[in-house]
Design a protein around this motif. Structure first.
Motif, short mmCIF file in Angstrom:
data_model
loop_
_atom_site.label_atom_id
_atom_site.label_comp_id
_atom_site.label_asym_id
_atom_site.label_seq_id
_atom_site.Cartn_x
_atom_site.Cartn_y
_atom_site.Cartn_z
N ARG A 368 32.27 -132.10 -8.72
CA ARG A 368 31.26 -131.23 -9.32
C ARG A 368 31.37 -131.23 -10.85
O ARG A 368 30.37 -131.28 -11.56
N SER A 369 32.60 -131.14 -11.34
CA SER A 369 32.81 -131.14 -12.79
C SER A 369 32.37 -132.47 -13.39
O SER A 369 31.75 -132.50 -14.46
N ALA A 370 32.69 -133.57 -12.69
CA ALA A 370 32.30 -134.89 -13.19
C ALA A 370 30.79 -135.04 -13.23
O ALA A 370 30.23 -135.60 -14.20
N LEU A 371 30.12 -134.57 -12.19
CA LEU A 371 28.66 -134.66 -12.16
C LEU A 371 28.04 -133.94 -13.35
O LEU A 371 27.13 -134.45 -14.01
N ASP A 407 22.31 -125.96 -15.24
CA ASP A 407 23.42 -125.20 -14.67
C ASP A 407 24.28 -126.05 -13.74
O ASP A 407 25.28 -125.58 -13.22
N GLY A 408 23.87 -127.25 -13.45
CA GLY A 408 24.66 -128.09 -12.55
C GLY A 408 23.78 -128.92 -11.66
O GLY A 408 22.56 -128.84 -11.69
N VAL A 409 24.43 -129.78 -10.85
CA VAL A 409 23.73 -130.71 -10.00
C VAL A 409 23.73 -130.19 -8.57
O VAL A 409 24.76 -129.74 -8.07
N ARG A 410 22.62 -130.26 -7.93
CA ARG A 410 22.57 -129.84 -6.54
C ARG A 410 23.18 -130.92 -5.66
O ARG A 410 22.83 -132.08 -5.75
#
Length: 416
Positions: A368-371, A407-410
């Motif tokens: 998740r962090s890498a994405l 906010d991030g990748v689903r």
């Protein structure tokens, strides 16, 4: 893996170079701008850990008067370790060590002391000295069978946390040796469960075959919460939401430990069910670090005014852990990613965490962090060194859509 009767790998993770207090104050931003004011005098702001009972306090006082009484010291240490597990209070591990202080530095300490010492060291993520004690106990035929069996289970837990899956698999097989059969059906079942789980993580066993084998074992012990949690974690890796929800509820139900409660909260958070996650971590030993982390994330996602106070408390805890030389890298990375919205810092912390512990939750945090930080190529290299086909082992590690939101990748099963 949450080994039966071994300390959960909870609450608790590891080393990083920066002070958590500085990090999280910087991340908190506007969250810390307005202090939280309870709506009424009846509103609970924080619950303190329960005090030891009268009998336990008397035993501790008696041991202080005569620290050389080994049976009493073992009893006090076991009670403290059990309290640490139930309440998620790391200070109890210090109390356990204090009880064992006359023997703590002895290389050839009595076998029960070595087992408890290894348990305490494991909880602090001092894996190398823990394994020294555990290897010695497992290989000593003069050690009582039950103690050797527990040492073997704890050894598996340590190796698995470190991502040393081939060694963990061999340790599981050793627990199935004929000479350990007299330890009973419980050990045999635990050994088979751990072998199935580790083979599925290594890619040697198809996860769906692993699910069938664990289901068969569960019929022998339908009320075993540890087994329910292992099955729940496999269901999460398979993407089987129906089974995961059912098994997590069973594992984290009335009297469930902080590890199981945190796992259930994570599953709910990943599905955008922050209000339910908040409720799930608001019962039982709510002051456990693992539960406070999920509480901070849930309150943040809900836009709840209490988020600032909880985050401030979590920051203080992480700072205290760092001062003790026990930084909790997983927690720091989660806060950076899920509250601070700082993917670069989360990626740095997740890599440092990965260097010390490599469970599925750590793999997902790394991915998740890498994405979000744009570092997927490096993450793939790290994950493939852990298991041959990460995406087959865990659906959460499959390639995500390219339209990442700020906010991030689903990912499959995650809503942001």
């Amino acid at each position: 893996m949450p080994i039966a009767s071994a300390p959960p790998h909870t609450a608790s993770r590891l080393r990083a170079p920066r002070l958590a207090l500085i990090l999280l104050l910087a991340l908190a931003g506007p969250l810390l701008a307005a202090p939280f004011t309870p709506a009424s005098d009846a509103e609970v702001v924080e619950r303190l850990p329960a005090r030891p009972g009268l009998a336990e306090r008397r035993a501790r006082a008696e041991l202080q008067r005569d620290p050389s009484r080994l049976p009493l010291a073992l009893s006090v240490a076991r009670e403290a370790i059990d309290r640490a597990r139930r309440e998620g209070d790391p200070r109890e591990y210090g109390a356990a060590q204090a009880a064992l202080s006359p023997w703590w530095a002895q290389r050839e300490a009595p076998a029960p002391v070595r087992l408890l010492r290894a348990t305490i060291l494991q909880a602090r993520h001092e894996f190398a000295p823990a394994l020294l004690d555990l290897h010695a106990l497992v290989g000593d035929a003069s050690v009582p069978l039950a103690l050797r069996a527990q040492a073997g289970l704890t050894q598996v837990a340590v190796l698995q946390v470190q991502g040393r899956l081939a060694e963990a698999a061999r340790a599981c097989r050793a627990l199935q040796a004929p000479e350990l059969a007299a330890a009973g059906a419980g050990l045999a079942r635990a050994a088979e469960v751990c072998a199935v789980e580790i083979d599925s993580l290594r890619g040697d066993l198809d996860p769906r075959q692993a699910d069938l084998r664990l289901d068969a074992l569960a019929r022998q012990a339908p009320d075993d919460r540890w087994l329910a949690l292992v099955r729940a974690e496999l269901a999460v890796r398979l993407g089987d939401d129906t089974e995961a929800e059912r098994l997590l509820a069973q594992a984290a139900g009335q009297g469930g430990d902080p590890y199981a409660q945190a796992a259930r909260a994570d599953w709910l958070l990943d599905r955008g069910r922050a209000a339910e996650a908040l409720a799930a971590v608001s019962v039982g030993p709510v002051e456990a670090d693992a539960l406070q982390l999920r509480r901070a994330i849930a309150l943040h996602r809900l836009g709840d005014a209490r988020a600032a106070a909880v985050l401030s408390g979590m920051t203080a805890r992480l700072d205290a852990a760092r001062r003790r030389g026990e930084p909790h890298l997983r927690e720091e990375a989660r806060l950076a990613l899920d509250v601070g919205r700082d993917p670069a810092r989360a990626w740095t912390l997740a890599q440092e965490n990965w260097a010390g512990q490599r469970e599925p939750a750590d793999a997902v945090l790394l991915w998740r962090s890498a994405l979000r930080a744009g570092q997927t190529a490096q993450a793939v290299r790290l994950l493939q060194a852990w298991t041959r086909d990460p995406a087959r082992v865990d659906v959460r590690l499959r390639a995500a859509p390219t339209d990442a939101a700020a906010d991030g990748v689903r990912r499959p099963g995650e809503r942001t």
